[in-house]
Write a protein that holds these residues in place. Structure first.
Motif: not given
Length: 186
Positions: A53, A55-56, A75-76, A98, A102-103
């Protein structure tokens, strides 16, 4: 060993607390309402834990008892947190906002970052940020999504302040009116 605690019956949103236990008593907390995730963890547990979670895209807070830093990544978030391990030695905890898919778009993370920098400074919080974040232009539809994310994140952070606070007590998150979020960055 992973302990999952669902407190859905006590509140109107889903709350999952993940506590990762090993010899070092590592732990991270993930709280979710709708699609918004708020993740809190310890600096020294960031690398071994490496949550997907993180890495987004998202907005992150580097926390200490004295001051904080607000940043964003399109990105991350994980990569930005790892970068700050060597650049800023003062922080002990992190908090990430977040979504569950991851959008989050770069425009959204920039607006949310700027919103929190402005609100926290207005509350007298000592910040390690040199700027007010990036200026960006967003559509009305995007502003509506941003306002929703900010309201949910504020509520999750505020509701979780009873035991181990997600944010330092000096940095109480002020819930924003929709007009405050949309007019701030336009």
């Amino acid at each position: 060993i992973v302990t999952i605690q669902n407190q859905q019956e006590k509140s109107p949103y889903m709350r999952n607390t993940f506590i990762f236990n090993d010899h070092n008593n590592d732990h991270t907390e993930i709280v979710q309402e709708e699609s918004v995730l708020v993740i809190k963890g310890k600096r020294d547990e960031l690398l071994p834990l490496s949550l997907k979670e993180l890495k987004q895209p998202g907005v992150y807070f580097l926390l200490s008892n004295d001051f904080l830093y607000v940043g964003q990544s399109g990105k991350s978030v994980f990569n930005r947190l790892v970068h700050h391990l060597s650049k800023r030695s003062w922080w002990t905890d992190y908090l990430v906002i977040t979504d569950d898919k991851g959008e989050l778009e770069k425009t959204m993370t920039e607006f949310i970052e700027g919103h929190y920098i402005t609100k926290l400074r207005a509350n007298g919080v000592i910040m390690d940020n040199d700027t007010d974040g990036n200026s960006t232009v967003a559509s009305r539809f995007t502003l509506s999504k941003i306002t929703s994310i900010v309201h949910i994140a504020d509520r999750l952070i505020a509701d979780n302040r009873s035991a181990e606070p997600m944010m330092p007590r000096s940095s109480v998150m002020c819930r924003a009116k929709p007009s405050e979020v949309s007019s701030k960055r336009s």
